[in-house]
Design a protein around this motif. Structure first.
Motif, PDB file in Angstrom:
ATOM      1  N   VAL A 129      -6.838  27.067   4.278  1.00 36.17           N
ATOM      2  CA  VAL A 129      -5.613  26.278   4.214  1.00 36.17           C
ATOM      3  C   VAL A 129      -4.705  26.699   5.368  1.00 36.17           C
ATOM      4  O   VAL A 129      -4.488  27.889   5.591  1.00 36.17           O
ATOM      5  N   GLU A 130      -4.197  25.715   6.100  1.00 35.88           N
ATOM      6  CA  GLU A 130      -3.326  26.008   7.232  1.00 35.88           C
ATOM      7  C   GLU A 130      -2.044  26.697   6.764  1.00 35.88           C
ATOM      8  O   GLU A 130      -1.497  26.382   5.712  1.00 35.88           O
ATOM      9  N   THR A 131      -1.566  27.624   7.582  1.00 37.29           N
ATOM     10  CA  THR A 131      -0.369  28.393   7.245  1.00 37.29           C
ATOM     11  C   THR A 131       0.844  27.491   7.073  1.00 37.29           C
ATOM     12  O   THR A 131       1.640  27.687   6.151  1.00 37.29           O
ATOM     13  N   ALA A 132       1.006  26.489   7.929  1.00 33.82           N
ATOM     14  CA  ALA A 132       2.163  25.587   7.835  1.00 33.82           C
ATOM     15  C   ALA A 132       2.173  24.829   6.509  1.00 33.82           C
ATOM     16  O   ALA A 132       3.221  24.685   5.871  1.00 33.82           O
ATOM     17  N   ILE A 133       1.016  24.362   6.071  1.00 31.46           N
ATOM     18  CA  ILE A 133       0.928  23.636   4.799  1.00 31.46           C
ATOM     19  C   ILE A 133       1.208  24.576   3.637  1.00 31.46           C
ATOM     20  O   ILE A 133       1.937  24.240   2.702  1.00 31.46           O
ATOM     21  N   GLU A 135       3.021  27.342   3.630  1.00 25.61           N
ATOM     22  CA  GLU A 135       4.434  27.696   3.593  1.00 25.61           C
ATOM     23  C   GLU A 135       5.296  26.543   3.085  1.00 25.61           C
ATOM     24  O   GLU A 135       6.240  26.752   2.326  1.00 25.61           O
ATOM     25  N   LYS A 136       4.972  25.317   3.484  1.00 25.43           N
ATOM     26  CA  LYS A 136       5.701  24.154   2.969  1.00 25.43           C
ATOM     27  C   LYS A 136       5.494  24.010   1.470  1.00 25.43           C
ATOM     28  O   LYS A 136       6.420  23.683   0.737  1.00 25.43           O
ATOM     29  N   LEU A 137       4.284  24.242   1.014  1.00 25.32           N
ATOM     30  CA  LEU A 137       3.987  24.151  -0.414  1.00 25.32           C
ATOM     31  C   LEU A 137       4.791  25.179  -1.200  1.00 25.32           C
ATOM     32  O   LEU A 137       5.379  24.861  -2.233  1.00 25.32           O
ATOM     33  N   GLN A 138       4.852  26.397  -0.699  1.00 24.15           N
ATOM     34  CA  GLN A 138       5.639  27.434  -1.372  1.00 24.15           C
ATOM     35  C   GLN A 138       7.124  27.086  -1.379  1.00 24.15           C
ATOM     36  O   GLN A 138       7.791  27.198  -2.408  1.00 24.15           O
ATOM     37  N   GLU A 139       7.639  26.674  -0.239  1.00 25.79           N
ATOM     38  CA  GLU A 139       9.062  26.370  -0.117  1.00 25.79           C
ATOM     39  C   GLU A 139       9.473  25.210  -1.028  1.00 25.79           C
ATOM     40  O   GLU A 139      10.458  25.300  -1.758  1.00 25.79           O
ATOM     41  N   LYS A 140       8.703  24.131  -0.995  1.00 25.15           N
ATOM     42  CA  LYS A 140       9.046  22.968  -1.817  1.00 25.15           C
ATOM     43  C   LYS A 140       8.849  23.254  -3.302  1.00 25.15           C
ATOM     44  O   LYS A 140       9.629  22.777  -4.131  1.00 25.15           O
ATOM     45  N   SER A 141       7.837  24.029  -3.660  1.00 25.49           N
ATOM     46  CA  SER A 141       7.643  24.412  -5.065  1.00 25.49           C
ATOM     47  C   SER A 141       8.827  25.235  -5.549  1.00 25.49           C
ATOM     48  O   SER A 141       9.332  25.021  -6.655  1.00 25.49           O
ATOM     49  N   HIS A 142       9.295  26.145  -4.714  1.00 24.37           N
ATOM     50  CA  HIS A 142      10.450  26.980  -5.059  1.00 24.37           C
ATOM     51  C   HIS A 142      11.685  26.105  -5.292  1.00 24.37           C
ATOM     52  O   HIS A 142      12.427  26.310  -6.252  1.00 24.37           O
ATOM     53  N   ARG A 143      11.897  25.114  -4.432  1.00 16.65           N
ATOM     54  CA  ARG A 143      13.047  24.215  -4.601  1.00 16.65           C
ATOM     55  C   ARG A 143      12.933  23.395  -5.888  1.00 16.65           C
ATOM     56  O   ARG A 143      13.907  23.244  -6.616  1.00 16.65           O
ATOM     57  N   TYR A 144      11.747  22.843  -6.166  1.00 17.61           N
ATOM     58  CA  TYR A 144      11.554  22.056  -7.381  1.00 17.61           C
ATOM     59  C   TYR A 144      11.803  22.911  -8.624  1.00 17.61           C
ATOM     60  O   TYR A 144      12.445  22.468  -9.572  1.00 17.61           O
ATOM     61  N   ILE A 145      11.278  24.114  -8.621  1.00 22.88           N
ATOM     62  CA  ILE A 145      11.442  24.986  -9.790  1.00 22.88           C
ATOM     63  C   ILE A 145      12.904  25.373  -9.961  1.00 22.88           C
ATOM     64  O   ILE A 145      13.402  25.456 -11.081  1.00 22.88           O
ATOM     65  N   GLY A 146      13.611  25.566  -8.865  1.00 17.87           N
ATOM     66  CA  GLY A 146      15.049  25.820  -8.944  1.00 17.87           C
ATOM     67  C   GLY A 146      15.774  24.653  -9.602  1.00 17.87           C
ATOM     68  O   GLY A 146      16.701  24.849 -10.407  1.00 17.87           O
ATOM     69  N   SER A 147      15.366  23.427  -9.299  1.00 12.48           N
ATOM     70  CA  SER A 147      15.964  22.243  -9.926  1.00 12.48           C
ATOM     71  C   SER A 147      15.656  22.187 -11.417  1.00 12.48           C
ATOM     72  O   SER A 147      16.516  21.841 -12.225  1.00 12.48           O
ATOM     73  N   VAL A 148      14.421  22.529 -11.780  1.00  9.81           N
ATOM     74  CA  VAL A 148      14.040  22.536 -13.194  1.00  9.81           C
ATOM     75  C   VAL A 148      14.867  23.565 -13.962  1.00  9.81           C
ATOM     76  O   VAL A 148      15.366  23.277 -15.056  1.00  9.81           O
ATOM     77  N   ILE A 149      15.062  24.739 -13.392  1.00  3.32           N
ATOM     78  CA  ILE A 149      15.854  25.784 -14.050  1.00  3.32           C
ATOM     79  C   ILE A 149      17.300  25.340 -14.191  1.00  3.32           C
ATOM     80  O   ILE A 149      17.930  25.538 -15.234  1.00  3.32           O
ATOM     81  N   SER A 150      17.845  24.722 -13.166  1.00  3.57           N
ATOM     82  CA  SER A 150      19.214  24.217 -13.223  1.00  3.57           C
ATOM     83  C   SER A 150      19.372  23.176 -14.325  1.00  3.57           C
ATOM     84  O   SER A 150      20.339  23.201 -15.103  1.00  3.57           O
ATOM     85  N   MET A 151      18.410  22.255 -14.422  1.00  4.72           N
ATOM     86  CA  MET A 151      18.453  21.241 -15.478  1.00  4.72           C
ATOM     87  C   MET A 151      18.326  21.871 -16.860  1.00  4.72           C
ATOM     88  O   MET A 151      18.991  21.448 -17.798  1.00  4.72           O
ATOM     89  N   LEU A 152      17.443  22.873 -16.976  1.00  4.47           N
ATOM     90  CA  LEU A 152      17.273  23.559 -18.258  1.00  4.47           C
ATOM     91  C   LEU A 152      18.590  24.194 -18.708  1.00  4.47           C
ATOM     92  O   LEU A 152      18.996  24.032 -19.857  1.00  4.47           O
ATOM     93  N   LYS A 153      19.255  24.896 -17.812  1.00  2.00           N
ATOM     94  CA  LYS A 153      20.516  25.560 -18.164  1.00  2.00           C
ATOM     95  C   LYS A 153      21.566  24.541 -18.584  1.00  2.00           C
ATOM     96  O   LYS A 153      22.267  24.740 -19.585  1.00  2.00           O
TER      97      LYS A 153
END
Length: 160
Positions: A129-133, A135-153
């Motif tokens: 798996v390419e490093t750029a892909i 890193e983007k996957l990690q970054e975007k997953s982190h952002r989505y999960i942050g949104s889920v946690i915010s909605m949960l709270k």
């Protein structure tokens, strides 16, 4: 002149946050929230949280003795080299209702695009798996999960 280059280098470098890990070195988002609400109301809200139309697609949900568990996935869009594709990221959300509050935990993050090279735990980058892909996957997953946690709270506080 050398100091100008050092300062310019520090300004131009992008800072990245370290994703949270648990004791066995896997990604895990946890938190404990204290609210002045009856436990029965928190149990009801935790159960109905999994029925809300959010950005998580729930595959299975279980309610056992104050612990509400959901297994599902988020769909992460990756744009790379003039093309784009979605990679589902599996996760497990656990809400444990306690006296005057609750504890949440999001873990077991895995890229899971069937029949492709994008099937792996998010903590470990495969060599094919390419490093750029990755890193983007990690970054975007982190952002989505942050949104889920915010909605949960907000949902557990009664803002929805």
């Amino acid at each position: 002149m050398r100091y100008c280059y050092i300062i310019l280098l520090l300004i131009c470098t992008r800072a990245t946050a370290q994703l949270p890990r648990n004791d066995i070195d896997q990604y895990e988002y946890t938190g404990e929230i204290h609210l002045n609400m009856p436990d029965s109301l928190l149990m009801q809200r935790a159960k109905s949280f999994f029925r809300q139309p959010f950005i998580v697609h729930w595959d299975s949900v279980a309610f056992v003795d104050g612990t509400h568990t959901g297994k599902g996935y988020i769909s992460v869009r990756i744009n790379h080299r003039l093309s784009g594709f979605n990679i589902p990221v599996d996760l497990k959300l656990e809400i444990d209702v306690k006296a005057n509050g609750y504890r949440y935990s999001i873990r077991h993050l895995e890229a899971n695009k069937k029949n492709t090279k994008y099937v792996f735990p998010l903590e470990q980058k495969p060599q094919n798996v390419e490093t750029a892909i990755y890193e983007k996957l990690q970054e975007k997953s982190h952002r989505y999960i942050g949104s889920v946690i915010s909605m949960l709270k907000r949902f557990m506080q009664g803002d929805f």
